[in-house]
Design an enzyme around this catalytic site. Structure first.
Site, short mmCIF file in Angstrom:
data_model
loop_
_atom_site.label_atom_id
_atom_site.label_comp_id
_atom_site.label_asym_id
_atom_site.label_seq_id
_atom_site.Cartn_x
_atom_site.Cartn_y
_atom_site.Cartn_z
N GLY A 242 61.96 -35.18 -79.69
CA GLY A 242 63.34 -35.68 -79.68
C GLY A 242 63.32 -37.20 -79.59
O GLY A 242 63.56 -37.93 -80.54
N ARG A 243 62.94 -37.67 -78.38
CA ARG A 243 62.90 -39.11 -78.10
C ARG A 243 62.09 -39.87 -79.14
O ARG A 243 62.49 -40.94 -79.59
CB ARG A 243 62.26 -39.30 -76.71
CG ARG A 243 62.31 -40.71 -76.17
CD ARG A 243 61.41 -40.82 -74.92
NE ARG A 243 61.59 -39.75 -73.98
CZ ARG A 243 62.45 -39.77 -72.97
NH1 ARG A 243 63.21 -40.82 -72.76
NH2 ARG A 243 62.55 -38.74 -72.15
N CYS B 273 82.78 -49.24 -62.16
CA CYS B 273 82.98 -49.40 -60.72
C CYS B 273 81.91 -48.66 -59.97
O CYS B 273 82.15 -47.59 -59.39
CB CYS B 273 84.35 -48.89 -60.32
SG CYS B 273 85.60 -50.08 -60.71
N GLU B 274 80.71 -49.20 -59.98
CA GLU B 274 79.55 -48.50 -59.42
C GLU B 274 78.46 -49.55 -59.28
O GLU B 274 78.07 -50.16 -60.27
CB GLU B 274 79.15 -47.43 -60.44
CG GLU B 274 78.22 -46.38 -60.00
CD GLU B 274 78.95 -45.10 -59.57
OE1 GLU B 274 78.45 -44.49 -58.63
OE2 GLU B 274 79.99 -44.74 -60.15
N GLU C 163 58.62 -29.97 -80.86
CA GLU C 163 60.02 -30.37 -80.76
C GLU C 163 60.21 -31.81 -80.30
O GLU C 163 60.71 -32.05 -79.21
CB GLU C 163 60.74 -29.44 -79.78
CG GLU C 163 60.72 -28.00 -80.22
CD GLU C 163 61.26 -27.05 -79.17
OE1 GLU C 163 61.76 -25.98 -79.55
OE2 GLU C 163 61.21 -27.38 -77.96
N ARG D 176 70.80 -44.23 -68.16
CA ARG D 176 69.40 -43.92 -67.85
C ARG D 176 68.85 -44.73 -66.67
O ARG D 176 67.95 -44.28 -66.00
CB ARG D 176 68.52 -44.04 -69.09
CG ARG D 176 68.89 -42.99 -70.15
CD ARG D 176 67.86 -42.85 -71.27
NE ARG D 176 66.64 -42.22 -70.82
CZ ARG D 176 65.52 -42.84 -70.55
NH1 ARG D 176 65.44 -44.16 -70.69
NH2 ARG D 176 64.47 -42.19 -70.13
#
Ligand code: LLP
Length: 433
Positions: free
Chosen positions: A293-294, A362-363, A291, A331
């Site tokens: 994905g990435r 705003c972080e 499987e 990420r």
């Protein structure tokens, strides 16, 4: 010149992907913009498909783990390339079906599928349900009996393998919310229980040992452990397991130092182990499934941004901000993930300084690249971040009510919109006053 083979620089000193000038793409579609190289996606998909044909006589299937990028266009591409898919929610399932994906080739995962999702999957004729736990097994059996159906199932097993990856994305070890445990007999017991049920047919076992792995050994070990279990199931319960699904997790290149190995070598290695153990233990060769994905979409994608404010704090650091950030790529804030970047409108220029490329949320942790080596960037430059094809759009949010970017596919010098940019109207669509 770039670590990403599909990227080049044209005579305008602009970055080019899939034959398209990135500065032109930014002008045509706006920024932030996800750009996916369709040829790279197809060639990644083919690497897995061809390897199963070559090393395992075609007795299996690569399933695209669609959580990496779940949009209708992707399901269309992977269907054309002869892959199945893994979905983990009703939303991913709906997207696949809407794109015309054959339900027979859909594997439905998840540790807490809702009743509605199980009904949806059964009514649509999804090929396999990967059952995670006893509660799910019992509910699935009841639903199947009431519908007069028999669901083909695999069980998610924890093989207890530490794949040396980021703590948050290692899932093979015992302390995990996913699957049933081998060591304490739980896995054997759940198969025994299922074998006595009318609504399900046990066809396979599944494991997934982690993500962004660069070694063959953990996959070989997983195959060994799982086949040992398959042999135990046969000898103790008299049940032949016909499908072995070894999950995904194959690493890609984000930055210098990441050393991915050829994707087909995973299939080659696993095939060798499976064949030799089956012979040794007198087991029928199972159908194998993997499987990825990435590794199907990750290196096919880039994100284009427009540079905004630049803030130099003498003796501390220089912040260079872009018109996106953690809302389109969470990420860094989630995993300290690292990326490479380049100014797309001055792609051949040498890096002059080290800056922190930050977003507009705003972080304080809203950072894309902590130490980016770039030519001196100014407002209006186009910034490109590489290897953003996986787990970027699929994990994007509307934090700070920022509309999600558009996603375009490029190939042979042509671009086409695969996902429209969200509007402010989209943002308030479900609000009620
Ligand atoms: N199969 C199962 C059952 C999985 O849980 C996963 C990923 C895959 C396949 C695909 O793994 P891949 O080949 O993409 O590594 N959001 C994180 C990654 C989470 C992966 C979750 N499961 C990230 O951005 O790194």
């Amino acid at each position: 010149m770039f670590r990403h083979d599909n990227l080049t620089v044209n005579d305008r000193n602009h970055l080019v992907i899939g034959g398209c000038d990135c500065v032109d793409l930014a002008a045509q579609y706006g920024t932030p913009l996800y750009v996916m190289d369709e040829d790279v996606i197809r060639s990644n998909a083919r690497a897995y498909k061809n390897a199963i044909d070559k090393y395992y006589g075609g007795n299996g299937m690569a399933l695209y783990a669609s959580k990496a990028l779940s949009v209708m266009y992707m399901y269309k591409i992977v269907a054309e390339e002869g892959l199945g898919v893994d979905v983990v929610s009703g939303g991913e399932l709906y997207t696949a079906l809407k794109a015309g994906f054959n339900p027979e080739n859909i594997y439905f995962h998840g540790n807490n599928k809702t009743t509605d999702e199980l009904n949806f999957a059964l009514d649509e004729g999804v090929g396999r349900i990967v059952v995670d736990n006893y509660d799910e097994l019992s509910e699935l059996n009841t639903l199947c009996i009431s519908k007069g159906k028999v669901a083909k199932i695999l069980f998610r097993i924890k093989p207890g393998i530490d794949a040396h990856t980021h703590e948050f994305i290692s899932t093979g070890q015992i302390d995990s919310k996913f699957g049933v445990t081998l060591e304490n007999g739980e896995a054997l017991d759940i198969i025994k229980t299922a074998s006595q049920m009318e609504g399900v047919e046990v066809v396979g076992v599944h494991c997934h040992i982690g993500s962004q792995i660069f070694e063959l050994a953990p996959f070989e070990e997983a195959a060994r452990v799982m086949l040992g279990f398959v042999a135990e199931v046969k000898s103790k319960l008299g049940i032949e397991i016909s499908e072995l699904n070894l999950g995904g997790g194959f690493g890609i290149r984000y930055v210098e130092g990441d050393a991915p190995i050829a994707y087909d070598s995973y299939i080659e290695a696993v095939s060798r182990v499976v064949k030799s153990i089956c012979e040794e233990k007198g087991l029928k060769l199972p159908r194998i499934l993997m499987e990825p994905g990435r590794s199907i979409v990750g290196d096919a994608g880039i994100t284009l941004y427009t540079i905004g404010m630049v803030k130099d704090i003498p003796g501390v650091r220089k912040y260079v901000s872009v018109d996106g950030g953690m809302a389109d790529n969470p990420r860094y804030i989630m995993y300290d993930a690292e990326y490479d970047g380049v100014l797309a409108n001055r792609a051949g220029d040498r890096p002059e300084e080290t800056v922190t490329l930050c977003g507009r949320c705003c972080e304080s942790g809203d950072i894309l690249i902590k130490n980016a080596h770039l030519p001196s960037a100014k407002k209006g430059d186009i910034m490109c971040i590489m290897s953003t094809g996986a787990y970027n759009y699929s994990m994007a949010s509307n934090y700070n009510r920022i509309p999600r970017p558009a996603l375009v596919m490029v190939s042979g010098g042509k671009s086409k919109l695969a996902v429209k940019r969200e509007t402010y109207e989209d943002i308030v669509r479900n609000d009620i006053i």
